[in-house]
Design an enzyme around this catalytic site. Sequence first.
Site, PDB file in Angstrom:
ATOM      1  N   HIS A  63     -53.995 -64.935 -27.398  1.00  0.00           N
ATOM      2  CA  HIS A  63     -55.265 -65.590 -27.097  1.00  0.00           C
ATOM      3  C   HIS A  63     -55.614 -66.556 -28.231  1.00  0.00           C
ATOM      4  CE1 HIS A  63     -55.672 -62.713 -23.980  1.00  0.00           C
ATOM      5  NE2 HIS A  63     -56.614 -61.932 -24.464  1.00  0.00           N
TER       6      HIS A  63
ATOM      7  N   CYS B  99     -59.756 -57.315 -26.814  1.00  0.00           N
ATOM      8  CA  CYS B  99     -58.802 -58.137 -27.582  1.00  0.00           C
ATOM      9  C   CYS B  99     -59.433 -59.402 -28.160  1.00  0.00           C
ATOM     10  CB  CYS B  99     -57.618 -58.498 -26.698  1.00  0.00           C
ATOM     11  SG  CYS B  99     -58.046 -58.892 -25.001  1.00  0.00           S
TER      12      CYS B  99
END
Length: 332
Positions: A235, A126
């Site tokens: 994130h 990710c």
Amino acid sequence: MKVAVVGATGLVGGEMLKVLAERNFPVTELLPVASERSVGQEIEFQGQKYKVVSMDDAIAARPAVAIFSAGGSISKEQAPRFAEVGTVVIDNSSAWRMDPTKKLVVPEINAKEITPDDKIIANPNCSTIQMVVALNKLHETYKVQRIVVSTYQSVTGTGKKAVDQLMQERSGQEVTSQAYPHPIDLNVLPHIDVFEDNGYTKEEMKMVKETKKILGDDSIRVTATTVRIPVVGGHSEAVNVEFEQEFELEDVYRILRETEGVEVVDDVKNNVYPMPKDAHGRDAVLVGRLRRDETQPRTLNMWVVADNLRKGAATNAVQIAEKMLQMGLLQA
Ligand SMILES: NC(=O)c1ccc[n+]([C@@H]2O[C@H](COP(=O)([O-])OP(=O)(O)OC[C@H]3O[C@@H](n4cnc5c(N)ncnc54)[C@H](OP(=O)(O)O)[C@@H]3O)[C@@H](O)[C@H]2O)c1
């Protein structure tokens, strides 16, 4: 199309089902797979109830595609079994990413590398996906030489157990779900995945190796510090990137505005910059705080935020399947 979702009861798997439905992926039959303890449990997809099936039953049904998010060891063991019966596997774990015989794909960048012989396709990590989506067009224009990246990663990146740990700590309940070696609420852990012999974590080394593989350039130097913070939703990354060619900041803005999958969110006078709460539930990679590094030439600072469960996992995987469908590499 018969579609298996392996890890369907997990955080990524749940998002996968949402993304498949939202994007109208042509699913005619869904095969949700999870561990033996979940077999028989019902999950809902497009208003219909489906029972979780075992791995063996899913393989016997010979789905056209199986999207895996059940952890590396399960992928390593089970993906070849699906591939053997002709199923295309798109794998979210780290099991196959650095295998030189497997493609590591971010559709906006390198989907064209996939061939009919590719039966197991790897979905990158990710934190790597959102960084390379933001950098790819700039790399084509100015050539990236070196990246220094620090991440601020959501607990959703560790799965359900970690979200439970944060919520239990935050609400003052007894902590029965321990995903990290320390408290995560009101804390910051400079530790994601296991430590390697060189002192870096595996997550940091994933960013180093996967960036080179996806951008197809082994000369790019990457150094990373990956950090877990008590946040859900996405994130964030502070990226310092040195180019070979000189750039004008206004051209960087233009290139990023034209980059597929990127949304420029940058109006600091009005306190506008990317934040996980705004990335949550979205597919775009948000980029902002663009500024020149004043300590050395040809170097840019940027702040990159994306929902790790969406573009960082489920959306990217479904986009790979969509591209393969367009390329005639997936048969119903
Ligand atoms: N979270 C992220 O941001 C992210 C991003 C990219 C990739 N990934 C990768 O995706 C995978 C899953 O992550 P997650 O966050 O969704 O974790 P999670 O919430 O803990 O879910 C794990 C899933 O795997 C299933 N599972 C466990 N053991 C199994 C077995 N033996 N056979 C079949 N299924 C099994 C679980 O089923 P039960 O419910 O039955 O236990 C559950 O559906 C990991 O490989 C992770 O590295 C995660």
